[in-house]
Design a protein around this motif. Structure first.
Motif, PDB file in Angstrom:
ATOM      1  N   GLY A   1     -30.831  28.095   3.843  1.00 10.56           N
ATOM      2  CA  GLY A   1     -31.088  29.231   3.229  1.00 10.56           C
ATOM      3  C   GLY A   1     -29.966  29.996   3.607  1.00 10.56           C
ATOM      4  O   GLY A   1     -29.138  29.989   4.346  1.00 10.56           O
TER       5      GLY A   1
ATOM      6  N   TRP B   1     -36.384  25.293   2.280  1.00 12.77           N
ATOM      7  CA  TRP B   1     -35.383  26.362   1.941  1.00 12.77           C
ATOM      8  C   TRP B   1     -36.062  27.629   2.138  1.00 12.77           C
ATOM      9  O   TRP B   1     -37.267  28.008   1.230  1.00 12.77           O
ATOM     10  CB  TRP B   1     -34.723  26.011   0.379  1.00 12.77           C
TER      11      TRP B   1
ATOM     12  N   ARG C   1     -35.793  30.852   0.581  1.00 11.08           N
ATOM     13  CA  ARG C   1     -35.287  31.783  -0.396  1.00 11.08           C
ATOM     14  C   ARG C   1     -35.266  33.281  -0.095  1.00 11.08           C
ATOM     15  O   ARG C   1     -36.233  33.767   0.319  1.00 11.08           O
ATOM     16  CB  ARG C   1     -36.281  31.393  -1.772  1.00 11.08           C
TER      17      ARG C   1
ATOM     18  N   ASP D   1     -28.118  29.031  -4.025  1.00 11.28           N
ATOM     19  CA  ASP D   1     -29.415  28.533  -4.512  1.00 11.28           C
ATOM     20  C   ASP D   1     -29.407  27.287  -5.218  1.00 11.28           C
ATOM     21  O   ASP D   1     -30.203  26.468  -4.801  1.00 11.28           O
ATOM     22  CB  ASP D   1     -29.978  29.661  -5.095  1.00 11.28           C
TER      23      ASP D   1
ATOM     24  N   TYR E   1     -28.880  24.636  -2.464  1.00  9.30           N
ATOM     25  CA  TYR E   1     -30.094  24.539  -1.528  1.00  9.30           C
ATOM     26  C   TYR E   1     -31.331  24.031  -2.047  1.00  9.30           C
ATOM     27  O   TYR E   1     -31.961  22.927  -1.503  1.00  9.30           O
ATOM     28  CB  TYR E   1     -30.523  26.089  -1.078  1.00  9.30           C
ATOM     29  N   LYS E   2     -31.403  24.002  -3.443  1.00 13.78           N
ATOM     30  CA  LYS E   2     -32.506  23.350  -4.368  1.00 13.78           C
ATOM     31  C   LYS E   2     -32.230  21.819  -4.244  1.00 13.78           C
ATOM     32  O   LYS E   2     -33.172  21.316  -4.079  1.00 13.78           O
ATOM     33  CB  LYS E   2     -32.356  23.750  -5.908  1.00 13.78           C
TER      34      LYS E   2
ATOM     35  N   ALA F   1     -33.851  20.599  -0.796  1.00 13.94           N
ATOM     36  CA  ALA F   1     -34.981  21.346  -0.249  1.00 13.94           C
ATOM     37  C   ALA F   1     -36.320  20.223  -0.707  1.00 13.94           C
ATOM     38  O   ALA F   1     -36.322  20.129  -1.715  1.00 13.94           O
ATOM     39  CB  ALA F   1     -35.572  22.726  -0.774  1.00 13.94           C
TER      40      ALA F   1
ATOM     41  N   ASP G   1     -39.702  24.928  -0.601  1.00  8.25           N
ATOM     42  CA  ASP G   1     -39.312  26.325  -0.438  1.00  8.25           C
ATOM     43  C   ASP G   1     -40.361  27.462  -0.409  1.00  8.25           C
ATOM     44  O   ASP G   1     -41.476  27.544  -0.738  1.00  8.25           O
ATOM     45  CB  ASP G   1     -38.291  26.594  -1.762  1.00  8.25           C
TER      46      ASP G   1
END
Length: 171
Positions: free
Chosen positions: A8, A98, A100, A136, A139-140, A143, A146
């Motif tokens: 993150g 993740w 967020r 982001d 990260y998506k 992951a 999340d």
């Protein structure tokens, strides 16, 4: 137990949540930023300032390759997912979570932080919003789960992570 990996943006509670979860599960906790500091003799931010981002990415990748594959929690520096090779190493036998965090929340947490972070240079919300959105998207990609950290304490986030990953971690 499979390895639990937290990714993150800066100020998403990766370190504090990682420590809480490791304590709860009675396993070791590893923080890539702390390991970089031990290996290089300077913080991740100082390493970026002295030798550039690639030096940090190289150190992180080397460190990631030495971490145990099970029975541990790993809190990654915010830029670790920028290295596909580091993330391939981390994906093995891991559940990737993740954490967020929105740009306004990052900005608020940065203002309250006493740690040196290169992000302190990015003070205006518009540029921080763009930066968070770019990260982001990365990260998506990695992951498995999340969890939003906005408006929550580290303890709240740790409990939510354990609820969302508990059965998967034990496989």
């Amino acid at each position: 137990m499979r390895r639990l990996v937290l990714i993150g943006f800066a100020c998403s509670y990766k370190t504090s949540v990682g420590k809480l979860i490791a304590q709860s599960l009675n396993v070791q906790h590893f923080d890539t930023d702390e390991l970089v500091e031990q290996q290089c003799g300077m913080s991740a931010g100082e390493l970026i300032d002295c030798s550039g981002q690639q030096a940090l990415r190289d150190a992180e990748k080397q460190i990631v390759g030495t971490l145990p594959l099970d029975n541990c929690v790993v809190s990654c520096g915010g830029g670790v997912p920028l290295s596909d090779s580091a993330m391939r190493l981390l994906k093995r036998n891991s559940v990737i979570v993740w954490l967020r965090t929105s740009a306004p929340q990052v900005q608020l947490r940065l203002k309250n932080s006493t740690d040196y972070r290169p992000l302190h240079r990015t003070k205006d919300l518009a540029s921080l919003t763009v930066f968070v959105a770019e990260r982001d998207n990365i990260y998506k990609l990695y992951a498995d789960v999340d969890v939003s950290t906005d408006g929550k304490t580290s303890q709240n986030v740790a409990e939510e992570v354990l609820l969302k990953t508990g059965s998967v971690l034990l496989r």
